[in-house]
Write a protein that holds these residues in place. Structure first.
Motif, PDB file in Angstrom:
ATOM      1  N   ARG A  51       0.809  -1.217   0.000  1.00 45.17           N
ATOM      2  CA  ARG A  51       0.000   0.000   0.000  1.00 45.17           C
ATOM      3  C   ARG A  51       0.848   1.276   0.000  1.00 45.17           C
ATOM      4  N   THR A  52       2.048   1.238   0.554  1.00 46.16           N
ATOM      5  CA  THR A  52       2.782   2.480   0.790  1.00 46.16           C
ATOM      6  C   THR A  52       4.138   2.584   0.103  1.00 46.16           C
ATOM      7  N   TYR A  53       4.754   1.475  -0.258  1.00 43.84           N
ATOM      8  CA  TYR A  53       6.159   1.515  -0.707  1.00 43.84           C
ATOM      9  C   TYR A  53       6.365   2.414  -1.916  1.00 43.84           C
ATOM     10  N   TYR A  54       5.612   2.205  -2.978  1.00 43.22           N
ATOM     11  CA  TYR A  54       5.860   2.930  -4.235  1.00 43.22           C
ATOM     12  C   TYR A  54       5.524   4.418  -4.093  1.00 43.22           C
ATOM     13  N   ASP A  55       4.503   4.748  -3.325  1.00 46.08           N
ATOM     14  CA  ASP A  55       4.198   6.168  -3.087  1.00 46.08           C
ATOM     15  C   ASP A  55       5.326   6.847  -2.309  1.00 46.08           C
ATOM     16  N   LEU A  56       5.868   6.151  -1.321  1.00 46.81           N
ATOM     17  CA  LEU A  56       6.966   6.729  -0.543  1.00 46.81           C
ATOM     18  C   LEU A  56       8.231   6.872  -1.377  1.00 46.81           C
ATOM     19  N   ARG A  57       8.478   5.954  -2.282  1.00 50.01           N
ATOM     20  CA  ARG A  57       9.661   6.049  -3.143  1.00 50.01           C
ATOM     21  C   ARG A  57       9.561   7.250  -4.079  1.00 50.01           C
ATOM     22  N   ARG A  58       8.338   7.537  -4.543  1.00 50.10           N
ATOM     23  CA  ARG A  58       8.152   8.707  -5.400  1.00 50.10           C
ATOM     24  C   ARG A  58       8.263  10.011  -4.602  1.00 50.10           C
ATOM     25  N   GLU A  59       7.764   9.981  -3.356  1.00 49.63           N
ATOM     26  CA  GLU A  59       7.788  11.191  -2.550  1.00 49.63           C
ATOM     27  C   GLU A  59       9.177  11.487  -1.993  1.00 49.63           C
ATOM     28  N   TYR A  60       9.949  10.443  -1.682  1.00 49.39           N
ATOM     29  CA  TYR A  60      11.300  10.620  -1.139  1.00 49.39           C
ATOM     30  C   TYR A  60      12.291   9.845  -2.005  1.00 49.39           C
ATOM     31  N   PRO A  61      12.582  10.351  -3.203  1.00 52.09           N
ATOM     32  CA  PRO A  61      13.429   9.588  -4.140  1.00 52.09           C
ATOM     33  C   PRO A  61      14.873   9.431  -3.663  1.00 52.09           C
ATOM     34  N   ASN A  62      15.356  10.340  -2.818  1.00 47.50           N
ATOM     35  CA  ASN A  62      16.751  10.261  -2.372  1.00 47.50           C
ATOM     36  C   ASN A  62      16.957   9.295  -1.207  1.00 47.50           C
ATOM     37  N   LEU A  63      15.890   8.936  -0.528  1.00 46.28           N
ATOM     38  CA  LEU A  63      16.008   8.011   0.603  1.00 46.28           C
ATOM     39  C   LEU A  63      16.201   6.596   0.063  1.00 46.28           C
ATOM     40  N   PRO A  64      17.273   5.911   0.455  1.00 42.68           N
ATOM     41  CA  PRO A  64      17.510   4.549  -0.046  1.00 42.68           C
ATOM     42  C   PRO A  64      16.323   3.620   0.220  1.00 42.68           C
ATOM     43  N   SER A  65      16.070   2.741  -0.740  1.00 50.22           N
ATOM     44  CA  SER A  65      14.919   1.841  -0.616  1.00 50.22           C
ATOM     45  C   SER A  65      14.998   0.981   0.632  1.00 50.22           C
ATOM     46  N   GLN A  66      16.226   0.621   1.057  1.00 50.02           N
ATOM     47  CA  GLN A  66      16.374  -0.206   2.247  1.00 50.02           C
ATOM     48  C   GLN A  66      15.899   0.530   3.494  1.00 50.02           C
ATOM     49  N   LEU A  67      16.096   1.867   3.523  1.00 46.60           N
ATOM     50  CA  LEU A  67      15.655   2.644   4.675  1.00 46.60           C
ATOM     51  C   LEU A  67      14.149   2.868   4.643  1.00 46.60           C
ATOM     52  N   VAL A  68      13.555   2.916   3.441  1.00 49.63           N
ATOM     53  CA  VAL A  68      12.092   2.977   3.345  1.00 49.63           C
ATOM     54  C   VAL A  68      11.484   1.697   3.915  1.00 49.63           C
ATOM     55  N   CYS A  69      12.087   0.569   3.572  1.00 43.75           N
ATOM     56  CA  CYS A  69      11.598  -0.715   4.111  1.00 43.75           C
ATOM     57  C   CYS A  69      11.814  -0.783   5.627  1.00 43.75           C
ATOM     58  N   ALA A  70      12.929  -0.226   6.116  1.00 48.23           N
ATOM     59  CA  ALA A  70      13.184  -0.227   7.555  1.00 48.23           C
ATOM     60  C   ALA A  70      12.139   0.603   8.298  1.00 48.23           C
ATOM     61  N   ALA A  71      11.723   1.733   7.698  1.00 48.20           N
ATOM     62  CA  ALA A  71      10.678   2.553   8.307  1.00 48.20           C
ATOM     63  C   ALA A  71       9.354   1.804   8.353  1.00 48.20           C
ATOM     64  N   ARG A  72       9.068   1.070   7.286  1.00 43.13           N
ATOM     65  CA  ARG A  72       7.821   0.285   7.256  1.00 43.13           C
ATOM     66  C   ARG A  72       7.835  -0.816   8.308  1.00 43.13           C
ATOM     67  N   VAL A  73       8.970  -1.462   8.517  1.00 42.61           N
ATOM     68  CA  VAL A  73       9.066  -2.513   9.535  1.00 42.61           C
ATOM     69  C   VAL A  73       8.823  -1.935  10.923  1.00 42.61           C
ATOM     70  N   LYS A  74       9.457  -0.790  11.231  1.00 37.54           N
ATOM     71  CA  LYS A  74       9.257  -0.162  12.545  1.00 37.54           C
ATOM     72  C   LYS A  74       7.806   0.278  12.731  1.00 37.54           C
ATOM     73  N   ALA A  75       7.211   0.839  11.676  1.00 36.42           N
ATOM     74  CA  ALA A  75       5.821   1.283  11.771  1.00 36.42           C
ATOM     75  C   ALA A  75       4.883   0.100  11.972  1.00 36.42           C
ATOM     76  N   THR A  76       5.164  -1.009  11.312  1.00 33.93           N
ATOM     77  CA  THR A  76       4.330  -2.203  11.472  1.00 33.93           C
ATOM     78  C   THR A  76       4.363  -2.699  12.910  1.00 33.93           C
ATOM     79  N   GLU A  77       5.557  -2.704  13.517  1.00 32.56           N
ATOM     80  CA  GLU A  77       5.671  -3.129  14.911  1.00 32.56           C
ATOM     81  C   GLU A  77       4.879  -2.200  15.833  1.00 32.56           C
ATOM     82  N   ALA A  78       4.974  -0.889  15.579  1.00 29.66           N
ATOM     83  CA  ALA A  78       4.265   0.076  16.416  1.00 29.66           C
ATOM     84  C   ALA A  78       2.752  -0.042  16.251  1.00 29.66           C
ATOM     85  N   VAL A  79       2.293  -0.243  15.023  1.00 31.79           N
ATOM     86  CA  VAL A  79       0.854  -0.389  14.761  1.00 31.79           C
ATOM     87  C   VAL A  79       0.317  -1.647  15.433  1.00 31.79           C
TER      88      VAL A  79
END
Length: 379
Positions: A51-79
């Protein structure tokens, strides 16, 4: 055996700006995923990724994809944690973080112990940084590096590196030590050690009285003083738990077993009048203490287990008679049947030990307990 080393990073001004920008974009990704997961009540990491990966990659193109996935993992744990609280009928809101730490893995960072340098992925590629190792953690230098978390607090950057070390080679023994935790005596062991300092309670009272006085005053200077006190009580309790856990391990031989009470949900089970007792109960950091004790004991090859805490303070450690009126006072245990008298916390620690031995189908190796208050006073 895993240990976490907190490395103090020493970035230049340009490197610090890059780290701050990377943390900000990573935090924004965390908030987006957390909002989506909490709103839709979805805690499935794969579904949230779609639901979120491709939108986040377009919004933050300079952020490495591995760090986008790391943010999603942390958010999933918090949710997942927030939704669990909601199911239990507790208050829960969308997870939020002022600065969400970045979790790096082998593909996004490395550490070189020889040169005391590390390389981190940022919004402008890899950045190589120097770091320093605290004196108490230098014994872990050279261990196999696993994951790491980049944290920022008050303009300082630290890298919390998980290091994998070999387990200690210790011959298991049959010794079992019961430990009774409490608010009056921080810890009492079944082998007659009363651990903790009397001054600790007064230190906490002094901070509480000062904070209450400053909050009632409400002036600008009082608020400045309160900001200085921020976190002091937390750091003080953390130090007390470190000292207490270290002393328990020092009084236990390698290869033995330490038995504690399982105090989970004790705040909801215990009825206590309002006042200092209730305040101390609700601020009791027994989970933090258990975590400190576990990793310190692991280094010496000592196991740490928990048992059911019910009736450990009401049962006679000599004859096994259980009655609420056996506990005459906070410090005195006097059995109504056999007349056995002992310090109440020491008696409870022996019952904790016996409970673990009973669960293993064994019995106490020692003979009948013939200790009394006089022998306890001389110990």
């Amino acid at each position: 055996m895993d240990r976490t080393i907190v490395l103090q990073l020493t970035p230049t001004h340009e490197q610090a700006t890059l780290l701050q920008q990377t943390l900000q974009e990573h935090t924004a990704c965390f908030h987006t995923v957390a909002e989506e997961g909490f709103t839709s009540q979805c805690s499935n990491g794969v579904e949230l990724h779609k639901r979120t990966y491709y939108d986040l990659r377009r919004e933050y193109p300079n952020l490495p994809s591995q760090l986008v996935c790391a943010a999603r993992v942390k958010a999933t744990e918090a949710v997942k944690s927030a939704l669990d609280r909601r199911k239990k009928g507790l208050k829960a809101s969308t997870p939020h973080s002022r600065v969400c730490p970045i979790r790096y893995d082998a593909r996004s960072y490395w550490v070189k112990w020889e040169s005391l340098t590390c390389s981190l992925a940022t919004v402008e590629g890899r950045v190589q940084l120097a770091f320093t190792v605290p004196k108490h953690a230098q014994k872990y230098i050279g261990g196999k590096v696993c994951s790491a978390d980049l944290c920022s607090r008050k303009g300082k950057y630290t890298l919390h590196v998980v290091v994998s070390l070999p387990d200690p080679l210790v011959t298991p023994s049959q010794e079992v030590v019961g430990v009774d935790l409490g608010l009056n005596h921080p810890a009492v062991t079944s082998n007659r050690h009363f651990l903790g300092e009397r001054r600790w309670k007064e230190q906490e009272r002094r901070i509480f009285r000062l904070r209450r006085k400053l909050q009632a005053k409400g002036t600008k200077s009082a608020k400045r003083h309160l900001r200085k006190l921020s976190g002091k009580l937390f750091r003080q309790r953390k130090d007390h738990d470190h000292v207490l856990s270290k002393r328990i391990v020092q009084h236990t031989t390698p290869g033995s077993t330490i038995v504690l009470e399982n105090l989970t949900h004790i705040r909801s089970r215990t009825r206590m009048r309002k006042g200092e007792g209730q305040r101390r109960l609700h601020s009791w950091s027994f989970a933090q203490f258990h975590a400190f004790l576990s990793y310190k004991a692991q280094e010496k090859g000592i196991d740490v287990v928990k048992v059911d805490p019910r009736h450990t303070s009401q049962t006679c450690s000599r004859c096994g008679h259980q009655a609420r009126n056996n506990r005459r006072s906070q410090s005195l245990f006097l059995c109504r049947v056999c007349g056995f008298s002992l310090n109440a916390d020491l008696n409870a620690s022996r019952n904790i030990r016996e409970k673990h031995l009973a669960s293993l189908g064994t019995s106490l190796a020692s003979g009948p307990l013939s200790d009394d208050l006089s022998s306890h006073a001389s110990a």
